[in-house]
Design a protein around this motif. Structure first.
Motif, mmCIF file in Angstrom:
data_model
loop_
_atom_site.group_PDB
_atom_site.id
_atom_site.type_symbol
_atom_site.label_atom_id
_atom_site.label_comp_id
_atom_site.label_asym_id
_atom_site.label_seq_id
_atom_site.Cartn_x
_atom_site.Cartn_y
_atom_site.Cartn_z
ATOM 1 N N THR A 256 0.823 -1.216 0.000
ATOM 2 C CA THR A 256 0.000 0.000 0.000
ATOM 3 C C THR A 256 0.856 1.264 0.000
ATOM 4 O OG1 THR A 256 -0.104 0.101 2.424
ATOM 5 C CG2 THR A 256 -1.802 -1.183 1.312
ATOM 6 N N ILE A 257 2.183 1.110 0.036
ATOM 7 C CA ILE A 257 3.091 2.254 0.075
ATOM 8 C C ILE A 257 3.576 2.535 -1.350
ATOM 9 C CG2 ILE A 257 5.207 3.186 1.090
ATOM 10 C CD1 ILE A 257 4.900 1.075 3.306
ATOM 11 N N TYR B 202 5.985 7.406 8.030
ATOM 12 C CA TYR B 202 4.656 7.850 8.445
ATOM 13 C C TYR B 202 3.660 6.689 8.510
ATOM 14 C CZ TYR B 202 0.042 9.961 8.114
ATOM 15 O OH TYR B 202 -1.273 10.273 8.318
ATOM 16 N N ILE B 203 3.628 5.875 7.448
ATOM 17 C CA ILE B 203 2.659 4.774 7.404
ATOM 18 C C ILE B 203 2.978 3.728 8.467
ATOM 19 C CG2 ILE B 203 1.836 2.844 5.972
ATOM 20 C CD1 ILE B 203 1.976 4.645 3.573
ATOM 21 N N TYR B 204 4.253 3.492 8.725
ATOM 22 C CA TYR B 204 4.617 2.505 9.734
ATOM 23 C C TYR B 204 4.211 2.976 11.129
ATOM 24 C CZ TYR B 204 7.353 -1.009 12.203
ATOM 25 O OH TYR B 204 7.738 -2.050 13.005
ATOM 26 N N LEU C 97 -6.188 -0.579 6.389
ATOM 27 C CA LEU C 97 -5.445 -1.048 5.222
ATOM 28 C C LEU C 97 -6.185 -0.718 3.922
ATOM 29 C CD1 LEU C 97 -4.042 -4.558 6.264
ATOM 30 C CD2 LEU C 97 -2.795 -2.422 6.009
ATOM 31 N N TYR C 98 -7.504 -0.809 3.967
ATOM 32 C CA TYR C 98 -8.296 -0.536 2.761
ATOM 33 C C TYR C 98 -8.167 0.935 2.349
ATOM 34 C CZ TYR C 98 -12.261 -0.421 -0.446
ATOM 35 O OH TYR C 98 -13.064 -0.261 -1.561
ATOM 36 N N SER C 99 -8.171 1.856 3.327
ATOM 37 C CA SER C 99 -8.028 3.276 3.010
ATOM 38 C C SER C 99 -6.644 3.563 2.427
ATOM 39 C CB SER C 99 -8.254 4.132 4.261
ATOM 40 O OG SER C 99 -7.267 3.873 5.242
ATOM 41 N N LEU C 100 -5.611 2.884 2.952
ATOM 42 C CA LEU C 100 -4.264 3.035 2.399
ATOM 43 C C LEU C 100 -4.208 2.520 0.965
ATOM 44 C CD1 LEU C 100 -1.886 1.958 5.324
ATOM 45 C CD2 LEU C 100 -2.301 4.262 4.474
ATOM 46 N N SER D 29 -5.069 5.486 -6.208
ATOM 47 C CA SER D 29 -5.258 6.782 -6.857
ATOM 48 C C SER D 29 -3.917 7.376 -7.294
ATOM 49 C CB SER D 29 -5.977 7.750 -5.906
ATOM 50 O OG SER D 29 -5.168 8.063 -4.789
ATOM 51 N N ILE D 30 -2.881 7.173 -6.467
ATOM 52 C CA ILE D 30 -1.542 7.666 -6.817
ATOM 53 C C ILE D 30 -1.024 6.949 -8.059
ATOM 54 C CG2 ILE D 30 0.878 7.757 -6.078
ATOM 55 C CD1 ILE D 30 -0.133 8.168 -3.222
ATOM 56 N N MET D 31 -1.164 5.628 -8.082
ATOM 57 C CA MET D 31 -0.622 4.853 -9.187
ATOM 58 C C MET D 31 -1.399 5.075 -10.486
ATOM 59 S SD MET D 31 1.914 3.768 -7.640
ATOM 60 C CE MET D 31 2.710 2.711 -8.832
ATOM 61 N N VAL D 32 -2.698 5.367 -10.385
ATOM 62 C CA VAL D 32 -3.474 5.710 -11.588
ATOM 63 C C VAL D 32 -2.945 7.006 -12.179
ATOM 64 C CG1 VAL D 32 -5.732 6.504 -12.375
ATOM 65 C CG2 VAL D 32 -5.565 4.463 -10.953
#
Length: 264
Positions: A174-175, A193-195, A216-219, A225-228
């Motif tokens: 998810t990162i 931050y995520i950790y 996890l789902y929100s991440l 969205s970033i990868m799109v």
């Protein structure tokens, strides 16, 4: 649990960073300058906002960046990310002079996006100037040279080797990451931050709880969205290695490889 990753990422801490307190010194002007010094503002700064908007709408990004440094009023006027007028000024300058008609990434202001594009030959960390060596990495919203990229990222191999037993596979995918020199790399600040968020959730929720699944789902939605957005900026052959299945296979391969070394 976080001892390994804290040693791997400099500056890692569960506590928020404490702001530095600058020591201010009073500036005393020489006698001759005291007589000639005046606080009378430049006449252009006294113009009404409507006229300033008309003037700024015809300026290039470079001229807008210079105006931000001239006085407090212009700085606040051109550095207001929530102002629709400010957004429109930077958007017009970008479309007119940089010929870029796309939208900025999520949570990035028009001014930051314009700056990222305008200074694309300059590394934003060390100032290195070489348009052939400095690249924009949209996953990280950063523009840097190879040396600064290596300083600010960590490879998947190093992450699994040092922290593979504390960071689950579902969290790693998810990162945002890039595929560079036949390896996957993560931005250290984002990983940090995520950790931290992951550890906070572990204190109050179990990994199997609905709350943790929602986390996890929100991440994952944010990552998607970033990868799109990244896909729209990259060539197809460069984007291919960024699929989730590819990195999951690589994570499992590296875990098996490291386990083999430990056993032997």
């Amino acid at each position: 649990m976080y001892s390994k990753i804290s040693s791997l990422i400099p500056g890692f801490s569960l506590l928020p960073p404490q702001p530095l307190r600058p020591t201010l010194q009073k500036i005393v002007l020489p006698p001759l300058l005291q007589k000639s010094h005046t606080t009378t503002p430049c006449k252009i700064t006294l113009l009404p906002s409507e006229l300033l908007i008309q003037i700024f709408s015809h300026l290039s990004p470079y001229e807008l960046f210079l105006l931000r440094e001239t006085c407090v009023r212009f700085n606040k006027f051109l550095d207001a990310p929530k102002s629709s007028t400010t957004k429109e000024i930077w958007r017009n300058a970008r479309k007119e002079f940089l010929k870029d008609k796309s939208n900025p990434p999520k949570e990035m202001s028009e001014r930051e996006y314009t700056k990222l594009l305008y200074y694309r030959g300059f590394c934003q960390f060390c100032g290195h100037n070489n348009i052939f060596r400095v690249e924009i990495y949209w996953q990280f919203k950063a523009r840097c040279c190879h040396e600064c990229l290596m300083k600010n990222t960590i490879s998947l191999n190093e992450l699994i080797k040092n922290c593979g037993d504390t960071i689950p596979e579902g969290l790693i995918v998810t990162i945002p990451y890039i595929y560079y020199n036949d390896s996957y790399y993560f931005w250290k600040n984002t990983l940090n931050y995520i950790y931290i968020q992951y550890l906070i959730y572990l204190k109050t929720n179990s990994i199997l709880s609905p709350q943790f699944y929602s986390f996890l789902y929100s991440l994952k939605l944010n990552f998607k969205s970033i990868m799109v957005y990244v896909k729209g900026k990259m060539r197809k052959e460069d984007y291919e290695p960024l699929h989730e299945i590819r990195i999951r296979d690589e994570i499992r391969r590296l875990k098996i490889k490291n386990l083999f070394y430990i056993i032997n």
